[in-house]
Design a protein around this motif. Structure first.
Motif, PDB file in Angstrom:
ATOM      1  N   ASP A   2      62.218 -29.621  67.570  1.00 16.30           N
ATOM      2  CA  ASP A   2      62.754 -28.859  66.442  1.00 16.30           C
ATOM      3  C   ASP A   2      62.251 -29.528  65.171  1.00 16.30           C
ATOM      4  N   PRO A   3      61.528 -28.787  64.322  1.00 13.64           N
ATOM      5  CA  PRO A   3      60.939 -29.409  63.120  1.00 13.64           C
ATOM      6  C   PRO A   3      61.967 -29.947  62.131  1.00 13.64           C
ATOM      7  N   ARG A   4      63.237 -29.574  62.285  1.00 11.14           N
ATOM      8  CA  ARG A   4      64.254 -30.086  61.373  1.00 11.14           C
ATOM      9  C   ARG A   4      64.554 -31.565  61.621  1.00 11.14           C
ATOM     10  N   TYR A   5      64.240 -32.053  62.801  1.00 11.95           N
ATOM     11  CA  TYR A   5      64.575 -33.427  63.144  1.00 11.95           C
ATOM     12  C   TYR A   5      63.509 -34.400  62.643  1.00 11.95           C
ATOM     13  N   ASP A   6      63.979 -35.561  62.194  1.00 10.40           N
ATOM     14  CA  ASP A   6      63.111 -36.606  61.660  1.00 10.40           C
ATOM     15  C   ASP A   6      62.791 -37.600  62.778  1.00 10.40           C
ATOM     16  N   PRO A   7      61.524 -37.759  63.143  1.00 12.86           N
ATOM     17  CA  PRO A   7      61.177 -38.674  64.241  1.00 12.86           C
ATOM     18  C   PRO A   7      61.675 -40.100  64.022  1.00 12.86           C
ATOM     19  N   ALA A   8      61.641 -40.578  62.777  1.00 10.15           N
ATOM     20  CA  ALA A   8      62.090 -41.944  62.501  1.00 10.15           C
ATOM     21  C   ALA A   8      63.592 -42.086  62.724  1.00 10.15           C
ATOM     22  N   LEU A   9      64.357 -41.069  62.327  1.00  8.05           N
ATOM     23  CA  LEU A   9      65.807 -41.123  62.531  1.00  8.05           C
ATOM     24  C   LEU A   9      66.154 -41.000  64.011  1.00  8.05           C
ATOM     25  N   LEU A  10      65.415 -40.179  64.732  1.00  8.55           N
ATOM     26  CA  LEU A  10      65.645 -40.073  66.175  1.00  8.55           C
ATOM     27  C   LEU A  10      65.399 -41.418  66.854  1.00  8.55           C
TER      28      LEU A  10
END
Length: 213
Positions: free
Chosen positions: A25-33
């Motif tokens: 989902d493009p709303r999610y931030d890879p760094a935060l995940l």
């Protein structure tokens, strides 16, 4: 995805790294995940990018605008911005000095629309061009009770500085001035608290509570 809601329970704020396969989902931030999310956001926005959060709030914003005069660098502005963000106010307008203490905003200024005006006259011209009814909030002679007033839906609430209150220009440009009922010994309520009360009054009259967190 975490349940929606404003409250976080636990010993530390926020959430740790995402558990399980990463969402596509493009709303999610890879760094935060990867690292976890300790930001001051509701659970529905956990792990989202800042741009995604702003875009979603933009779909939920109300027609209410809020302005605060800042001719003396008022320390209450940060708290006003934070409360405006909580109520998804369209825009917070800061009149006068550009610099203000952002500490009280608790980083909500990253998600809240802000607009600067050099003078109160400039703010009033914006309100007129935008079809906004200006409502001044101040405990002054001639004001009417906020609790007994139907606020306009397309509204700009204007607040003055701590101490002197709203300027004469703001009083003259307002369609109405409202005051908050008081029962104790103090002559006035803190400006940021008064702003929160007035914003919530507008929400109770015009907001769709079913969409609240």
């Amino acid at each position: 995805m975490p349940d929606a809601g404003p409250t976080e329970w636990g010993e530390t704020p926020g959430v740790g790294p995402w558990e399980g396969p990463s969402p596509h989902d493009p709303r999610y931030d890879p760094a935060l995940l990867r690292d976890g999310d300790t930001r001051n956001v509701v659970d529905a926005y956990r792990y989202w990018t800042r741009d995604a959060v702003i875009a979603d709030i933009d779909e939920r914003r109300h027609s209410l605008h809020v302005a605060i005069e800042n001719f003396g660098n008022d320390a209450n502005i940060g708290a006003v911005v934070r409360t405006a963000n909580a109520f998804a106010v369209d825009t917070v307008h800061i009149v006068g000095r550009r610099r203000w203490n952002r500490r009280g905003a608790m980083v909500t200024d990253r998600y809240q629309r802000l607009r600067h005006h050099d003078t109160t006259a400039e703010l009033l011209a914006f309100a007129s061009d935008s079809g906004l009814t200006v409502v001044a909030v101040d405990n002054v002679p001639g004001s009417v009770r906020l609790e007994q007033t139907d606020l306009p839906r397309d509204c700009l609430l204007i607040f003055g500085q701590e101490g002197p209150g709203i300027t004469d220009d703001a009083k003259a440009g307002a369609a109405i001035t409202v005051s908050i009922a008081q029962f104790g010994s103090t002559r006035s309520i803190n400006a940021a608290v008064a702003a929160g009360i007035a914003m919530h009054t507008w929400i109770t009259q015009h907001g769709d509570i079913s969409k609240a967190w």
